[in-house]
Scaffold this active site. Structure first.
Site, PDB file in Angstrom:
ATOM      1  N   ARG A   1      11.449  -5.918   4.641  1.00  0.00           N
ATOM      2  CA  ARG A   1      11.331  -4.538   5.105  1.00  0.00           C
ATOM      3  C   ARG A   1      11.960  -4.377   6.488  1.00  0.00           C
ATOM      4  O   ARG A   1      12.588  -3.367   6.786  1.00  0.00           O
ATOM      5  CB  ARG A   1       9.844  -4.150   5.160  1.00  0.00           C
ATOM      6  CG  ARG A   1       9.642  -2.691   5.538  1.00  0.00           C
ATOM      7  CD  ARG A   1       8.202  -2.277   5.349  1.00  0.00           C
ATOM      8  NE  ARG A   1       7.340  -2.804   6.381  1.00  0.00           N
ATOM      9  CZ  ARG A   1       6.014  -2.698   6.368  1.00  0.00           C
ATOM     10  NH1 ARG A   1       5.411  -2.110   5.368  1.00  0.00           N
ATOM     11  NH2 ARG A   1       5.276  -3.188   7.346  1.00  0.00           N
TER      12      ARG A   1
ATOM     13  N   ARG B   1      -0.299  -8.167  13.946  1.00  0.00           N
ATOM     14  CA  ARG B   1      -0.871  -7.201  12.995  1.00  0.00           C
ATOM     15  C   ARG B   1      -1.703  -7.898  11.932  1.00  0.00           C
ATOM     16  O   ARG B   1      -2.719  -7.385  11.469  1.00  0.00           O
ATOM     17  CB  ARG B   1       0.239  -6.357  12.365  1.00  0.00           C
ATOM     18  CG  ARG B   1       0.777  -5.297  13.346  1.00  0.00           C
ATOM     19  CD  ARG B   1       2.111  -4.740  12.930  1.00  0.00           C
ATOM     20  NE  ARG B   1       2.104  -4.142  11.625  1.00  0.00           N
ATOM     21  CZ  ARG B   1       3.161  -4.106  10.806  1.00  0.00           C
ATOM     22  NH1 ARG B   1       4.312  -4.631  11.179  1.00  0.00           N
ATOM     23  NH2 ARG B   1       3.063  -3.553   9.638  1.00  0.00           N
TER      24      ARG B   1
ATOM     25  N   LYS C   1       0.821  -1.224   0.000  1.00  0.00           N
ATOM     26  CA  LYS C   1       0.000   0.000   0.000  1.00  0.00           C
ATOM     27  C   LYS C   1       0.850   1.267   0.000  1.00  0.00           C
ATOM     28  O   LYS C   1       0.617   2.171  -0.784  1.00  0.00           O
ATOM     29  CB  LYS C   1      -0.848   0.116   1.275  1.00  0.00           C
ATOM     30  CG  LYS C   1      -1.869  -0.898   1.520  1.00  0.00           C
ATOM     31  CD  LYS C   1      -2.754  -0.502   2.700  1.00  0.00           C
ATOM     32  CE  LYS C   1      -2.049  -0.375   4.044  1.00  0.00           C
ATOM     33  NZ  LYS C   1      -1.528  -1.610   4.610  1.00  0.00           N
TER      34      LYS C   1
ATOM     35  N   ARG D   1      -9.161   1.515   9.188  1.00  0.00           N
ATOM     36  CA  ARG D   1      -8.632   0.218   9.614  1.00  0.00           C
ATOM     37  C   ARG D   1      -9.705  -0.671  10.242  1.00  0.00           C
ATOM     38  O   ARG D   1      -9.439  -1.809  10.590  1.00  0.00           O
ATOM     39  CB  ARG D   1      -7.617   0.428  10.711  1.00  0.00           C
ATOM     40  CG  ARG D   1      -6.109   0.525  10.481  1.00  0.00           C
ATOM     41  CD  ARG D   1      -5.430  -0.410   9.638  1.00  0.00           C
ATOM     42  NE  ARG D   1      -4.091  -0.766  10.005  1.00  0.00           N
ATOM     43  CZ  ARG D   1      -2.994  -0.135   9.587  1.00  0.00           C
ATOM     44  NH1 ARG D   1      -3.066   0.935   8.850  1.00  0.00           N
ATOM     45  NH2 ARG D   1      -1.817  -0.605   9.910  1.00  0.00           N
TER      46      ARG D   1
ATOM     47  N   ARG E   1      11.829  -1.077  11.285  1.00  0.00           N
ATOM     48  CA  ARG E   1      10.635  -0.629  12.012  1.00  0.00           C
ATOM     49  C   ARG E   1      10.442  -1.474  13.264  1.00  0.00           C
ATOM     50  O   ARG E   1      10.540  -2.704  13.213  1.00  0.00           O
ATOM     51  CB  ARG E   1       9.409  -0.780  11.101  1.00  0.00           C
ATOM     52  CG  ARG E   1       9.076   0.482  10.360  1.00  0.00           C
ATOM     53  CD  ARG E   1       7.940   0.270   9.403  1.00  0.00           C
ATOM     54  NE  ARG E   1       6.702  -0.183  10.035  1.00  0.00           N
ATOM     55  CZ  ARG E   1       5.522  -0.103   9.436  1.00  0.00           C
ATOM     56  NH1 ARG E   1       5.410   0.406   8.232  1.00  0.00           N
ATOM     57  NH2 ARG E   1       4.443  -0.546  10.051  1.00  0.00           N
TER      58      ARG E   1
END
Ligand code: AMP
Length: 190
Positions: free
Chosen positions: A127, A144, A13, A88, A133
């Protein structure tokens, strides 16, 4: 053009939103990025959000609506926006509709990027190595994904029922996915 990009964590996204804003010259509103900026700046909101983000859970609807309301009050969104990370859950989808109605910009289109679970995990691990992160650890990613399945997936249905949902396959290269997205948006605009 007012678009919300939907998809699981790791679906691309954020990457696709960045490409799209360059193409259509609209602001990119990423709630994850807004929250990470608040965390980095050490604001009260950032401090409250950090513990929630690091657990892989959702920041409260009230905080998120405040954040979105503030962002949509800025003049650069008058011609539209590309939003990623919001809504969300169903309450946020309804709140967004009400807010847009109130500010005279009703109706967003939703674009879902579909990616299978195995590829999501592979992308997020990559990532994690690249961006570091704090919420990309294996345990938090699993959480998540669960939050996504339980709370965010129904948002897709919400837009589908209104006839405002398009879907693209998110496999292949970044450019391949981007071409599909452009195709879908052009077809709908025609
Ligand atoms: P993202 O970068 O969109 O994956 O967002 C990272 C994290 O920020 C999420 O796992 C949530 O903890 C929080 N977050 C981002 N957007 C929202 C939202 N719309 N509602 C609640 N929490 C959010």
């Amino acid at each position: 053009m007012r678009i919300v990009l939907l998809g699981a964590p790791g679906s691309g996204k954020g990457t696709q939103a960045a490409l799209l804003v360059a193409e259509v010259d609209l602001p990119h509103i990423s709630t994850g990025a807004l929250l990470r900026a608040a965390v980095k700046a050490g604001t009260l909101l950032g401090k409250r959000a950090k513990t929630v983000i690091d657990r892989g859970e959702l920041v409260s609807d009230e905080i998120m609506l405040g954040l979105i309301e503030e962002r949509l009050a800025q003049p650069d969104v008058k011609n539209g926006f590309i939003m990623d990370g919001y809504p969300r859950n169903l309450a946020q989808a309804e709140a967004l509709d009400e807010l847009l109605e109130r500010i005279g910009q009703p109706v967003v289109e939703a674009l879902q990027i579909d990616v299978d679970l195995e590829m999501l995990i592979e992308r997020i691990s990559k990532r994690a190595a690249e961006e570091g992160r704090s919420d990309d650890t294996e345990e938090v990613v699993r959480k998540r994904m669960r939050v996504y399945e339980e709370q965010t997936a129904p948002v897709m249905e919400y837009y589908a029922r209104k006839g405002l949902l398009s879907r693209v396959l998110g496999d292949g290269t970044v450019d391949e996915v981007f071409q599909r997205i452009k195709g879908v948006l052009q077809i709908r605009a025609a």
